[in-house]
Motif scaffolding. Structure first.
Motif, PDB file in Angstrom:
ATOM      1  N   ILE A 248      23.711  58.074  32.153  1.00 43.82           N
ATOM      2  CA  ILE A 248      24.071  56.671  31.899  1.00 43.82           C
ATOM      3  C   ILE A 248      23.775  55.815  33.121  1.00 43.82           C
ATOM      4  N   ARG A 249      24.116  56.321  34.296  1.00 48.35           N
ATOM      5  CA  ARG A 249      23.817  55.559  35.516  1.00 48.35           C
ATOM      6  C   ARG A 249      22.311  55.416  35.701  1.00 48.35           C
ATOM      7  N   ASP A 250      21.549  56.472  35.391  1.00 46.92           N
ATOM      8  CA  ASP A 250      20.093  56.377  35.478  1.00 46.92           C
ATOM      9  C   ASP A 250      19.565  55.273  34.564  1.00 46.92           C
ATOM     10  N   HIS A 251      20.106  55.198  33.353  1.00 46.82           N
ATOM     11  CA  HIS A 251      19.671  54.151  32.423  1.00 46.82           C
ATOM     12  C   HIS A 251      19.978  52.756  32.981  1.00 46.82           C
ATOM     13  N   ILE A 252      21.132  52.611  33.607  1.00 44.73           N
ATOM     14  CA  ILE A 252      21.494  51.314  34.181  1.00 44.73           C
ATOM     15  C   ILE A 252      20.539  50.955  35.312  1.00 44.73           C
ATOM     16  N   ALA A 253      20.282  51.911  36.210  1.00 38.23           N
ATOM     17  CA  ALA A 253      19.380  51.661  37.340  1.00 38.23           C
ATOM     18  C   ALA A 253      17.982  51.279  36.856  1.00 38.23           C
ATOM     19  N   ASP A 254      17.495  51.983  35.841  1.00 37.57           N
ATOM     20  CA  ASP A 254      16.149  51.709  35.342  1.00 37.57           C
ATOM     21  C   ASP A 254      16.074  50.387  34.585  1.00 37.57           C
ATOM     22  N   ALA A 255      17.175  50.006  33.936  1.00 39.31           N
ATOM     23  CA  ALA A 255      17.199  48.727  33.214  1.00 39.31           C
ATOM     24  C   ALA A 255      17.319  47.548  34.175  1.00 39.31           C
ATOM     25  N   ILE A 256      17.942  47.767  35.319  1.00 38.57           N
ATOM     26  CA  ILE A 256      18.073  46.715  36.331  1.00 38.57           C
ATOM     27  C   ILE A 256      16.767  46.518  37.090  1.00 38.57           C
ATOM     28  N   SER A 257      16.110  47.627  37.460  1.00 39.82           N
ATOM     29  CA  SER A 257      15.011  47.544  38.423  1.00 39.82           C
ATOM     30  C   SER A 257      13.711  48.178  37.955  1.00 39.82           C
ATOM     31  N   THR A 258      13.730  49.469  37.641  1.00 40.42           N
ATOM     32  CA  THR A 258      12.490  50.214  37.431  1.00 40.42           C
ATOM     33  C   THR A 258      11.625  49.645  36.316  1.00 40.42           C
ATOM     34  N   LEU A 259      12.146  49.663  35.103  1.00 43.68           N
ATOM     35  CA  LEU A 259      11.336  49.296  33.947  1.00 43.68           C
ATOM     36  C   LEU A 259      10.954  47.817  33.917  1.00 43.68           C
ATOM     37  N   PRO A 260      11.879  46.885  34.204  1.00 44.23           N
ATOM     38  CA  PRO A 260      11.450  45.477  34.228  1.00 44.23           C
ATOM     39  C   PRO A 260      10.293  45.217  35.194  1.00 44.23           C
ATOM     40  N   THR A 268       0.905  50.411  33.608  1.00 38.67           N
ATOM     41  CA  THR A 268       0.966  51.288  32.432  1.00 38.67           C
ATOM     42  C   THR A 268       0.947  52.784  32.775  1.00 38.67           C
ATOM     43  N   PRO A 269       0.205  53.233  33.817  1.00 36.81           N
ATOM     44  CA  PRO A 269       0.295  54.668  34.135  1.00 36.81           C
ATOM     45  C   PRO A 269       1.728  55.105  34.444  1.00 36.81           C
ATOM     46  N   SER A 270       2.465  54.276  35.192  1.00 34.44           N
ATOM     47  CA  SER A 270       3.843  54.634  35.534  1.00 34.44           C
ATOM     48  C   SER A 270       4.773  54.523  34.329  1.00 34.44           C
ATOM     49  N   ILE A 271       4.501  53.576  33.431  1.00 38.68           N
ATOM     50  CA  ILE A 271       5.315  53.472  32.211  1.00 38.68           C
ATOM     51  C   ILE A 271       5.143  54.737  31.372  1.00 38.68           C
ATOM     52  N   HIS A 272       3.894  55.173  31.207  1.00 42.67           N
ATOM     53  CA  HIS A 272       3.647  56.408  30.449  1.00 42.67           C
ATOM     54  C   HIS A 272       4.282  57.609  31.147  1.00 42.67           C
ATOM     55  N   VAL A 307       9.701  46.279  24.199  1.00 45.73           N
ATOM     56  CA  VAL A 307      10.247  47.275  25.131  1.00 45.73           C
ATOM     57  C   VAL A 307      11.223  46.597  26.084  1.00 45.73           C
ATOM     58  N   LYS A 308      10.834  45.447  26.631  1.00 47.20           N
ATOM     59  CA  LYS A 308      11.710  44.714  27.543  1.00 47.20           C
ATOM     60  C   LYS A 308      12.999  44.289  26.832  1.00 47.20           C
ATOM     61  N   THR A 309      12.903  43.856  25.580  1.00 48.46           N
ATOM     62  CA  THR A 309      14.091  43.455  24.814  1.00 48.46           C
ATOM     63  C   THR A 309      15.037  44.636  24.637  1.00 48.46           C
ATOM     64  N   CYS A 310      14.471  45.811  24.357  1.00 49.41           N
ATOM     65  CA  CYS A 310      15.283  47.021  24.197  1.00 49.41           C
ATOM     66  C   CYS A 310      15.970  47.394  25.505  1.00 49.41           C
ATOM     67  N   ILE A 311      15.265  47.235  26.614  1.00 44.88           N
ATOM     68  CA  ILE A 311      15.838  47.555  27.927  1.00 44.88           C
ATOM     69  C   ILE A 311      17.001  46.621  28.246  1.00 44.88           C
ATOM     70  N   ASP A 312      16.831  45.325  27.971  1.00 41.70           N
ATOM     71  CA  ASP A 312      17.909  44.357  28.213  1.00 41.70           C
ATOM     72  C   ASP A 312      19.139  44.680  27.366  1.00 41.70           C
TER      73      ASP A 312
END
Length: 352
Positions: A248-260, A268-272, A307-312
């Motif tokens: 859960i914490r990983d998901h929060i960190a990635d939604a705050i910083s990584t994926l956006p 795209t290479p890193s997204i894949h 994808v961004k909408t899902c992350i938010d």
């Protein structure tokens, strides 16, 4: 100075042996053997593509397990450097002395509250707002667990060598079948068959950015999570609930910083590659992200907006779940806490 560094490395490696002796039995047999194989490759200096002799590896494992039997009950040793003694977990204080000499130390805790120690050569440093980002090079002492990165206070340590080994293992695993999936899509951006060593270096450099983004997100989690979060996680160490809490914490960190940020830069290479590693509990509780990723891969316009909408949406959801976990920790006895956390987590899945 050389003798002082050598002595420090020896002491840290002994602490690594003690930690491994206490925690290696927590892994399944398959995971244990994979980790021992990777540790042996590092310790003996074998290249990524070099085949390991089964007899030599088996003998080394037997010797290492015998060593663990001898040191399992030993206490961790303090670390001596520059005429000072440091606790094994006083990383910042020790690094103030080590950085000028081109070395880095880290002592902290990982999954199942396992102590993790490493000494490595310092490759580079950079500042990101209030954070000190440290990239390490060759590792000189380490234990059976080698996470690509860790955050301690305001310092992010990215272990280039460990990250590169992890990338190579994923490439090697994919190469057994070479089927079309997230890993195949990530690798299609690199010409591994032309120059594996050079492209592995290019991929490592690209993924260092993603790793740093995740660790920045981990740091920023502190602004979103209840101050008792870490205390709560330590109280459930070694349980199923701990694994869910870390996911859960990983998901929060990635939604705050990584994926956006990966989306904003169209990396795209890193997204894949991120989705290639989207497995286990993280995937189990967030199937909505996998669904929108698949839609993106099959779409004609290639828009990452869904994808961004899902992350938010996920960020709001996971912060709510995390706060509820701390609330349960705060308002339940030690005996009922685990049952209540597991019951709540079972309802935490975020679907499309």
């Amino acid at each position: 100075m050389s003798s002082e560094i050598d002595s420090l490395i020896e002491t840290v490696q002994q602490n690594c042996h003690i930690s491994d002796a206490r925690f290696a039995q927590n892994y399944t047999l398959c995971i244990y053997l994979l980790k021992m194989r990777e540790l042996y490759r590092w310790e003996q200096g074998h290249g990524y593509e070099e085949k390991l002799a089964h007899e030599a590896l088996g003998g080394w494992i037997t010797e290492r397990e015998a060593l663990w039997d001898r040191v399992e009950n030993d206490a961790f040793s303090d670390l001596s450097f520059a005429s000072q003694l440091f606790s094994p977990f006083e990383s910042d204080m020790l690094n103030n002395k080590l950085f000028p000499h081109g070395y880095v130390y880290s002592g902290g805790y990982g999954r199942f509250a396992k102590p993790l120690f490493v000494v490595a050569e310092l490759e580079s440093q950079q500042q990101h707002q209030a954070m000190n980002i440290v990239i390490t090079g060759r590792e000189l002492a380490r234990d059976i667990v080698a996470p690509p990165a860790m955050t301690q206070g305001k310092t992010i340590i990215v272990r280039r060598e460990s990250l590169q080994r992890m990338l190579w293992e994923r490439i090697e695993e994919w190469g057994w079948k070479e089927y079309e999936n997230s890993m195949g899509r990530a690798l299609s951006s690199y010409s591994f068959k032309d120059s594996p060593a050079e492209i592995l270096e290019e991929m490592t450099n690209n993924e260092i950015e993603a790793v740093v983004l995740h660790e920045i997100g981990e740091y920023q989690c502190g602004e979103r999570l209840n101050p008792l979060w870490n205390e709560m996680v330590m109280s459930i160490a070694g349980t199923k609930s701990e694994l869910y809490a870390r996911a859960i914490r990983d998901h929060i960190a990635d939604a705050i910083s990584t994926l956006p940020q990966l989306i904003a830069t169209q990396n795209t290479p890193s997204i894949h590659f991120y989705m290639a590693n989207f497995s286990g509990i993280r995937r189990e509780i967030f199937p909505a992200l996998l669904d929108v990723y698949k839609q993106w891969c099959s779409s004609d316009n290639g828009s990452l907006t869904p994808v961004k909408t899902c992350i938010d949406r996920g960020l709001e959801h996971w912060v709510s779940i995390a706060n509820e976990m701390v609330n349960i920790y705060n308002n339940s006895s030690e005996y009922e806490r685990i049952d209540r956390l597991e019951a709540m987590i079972n309802l935490a899945k975020l679907e499309t």
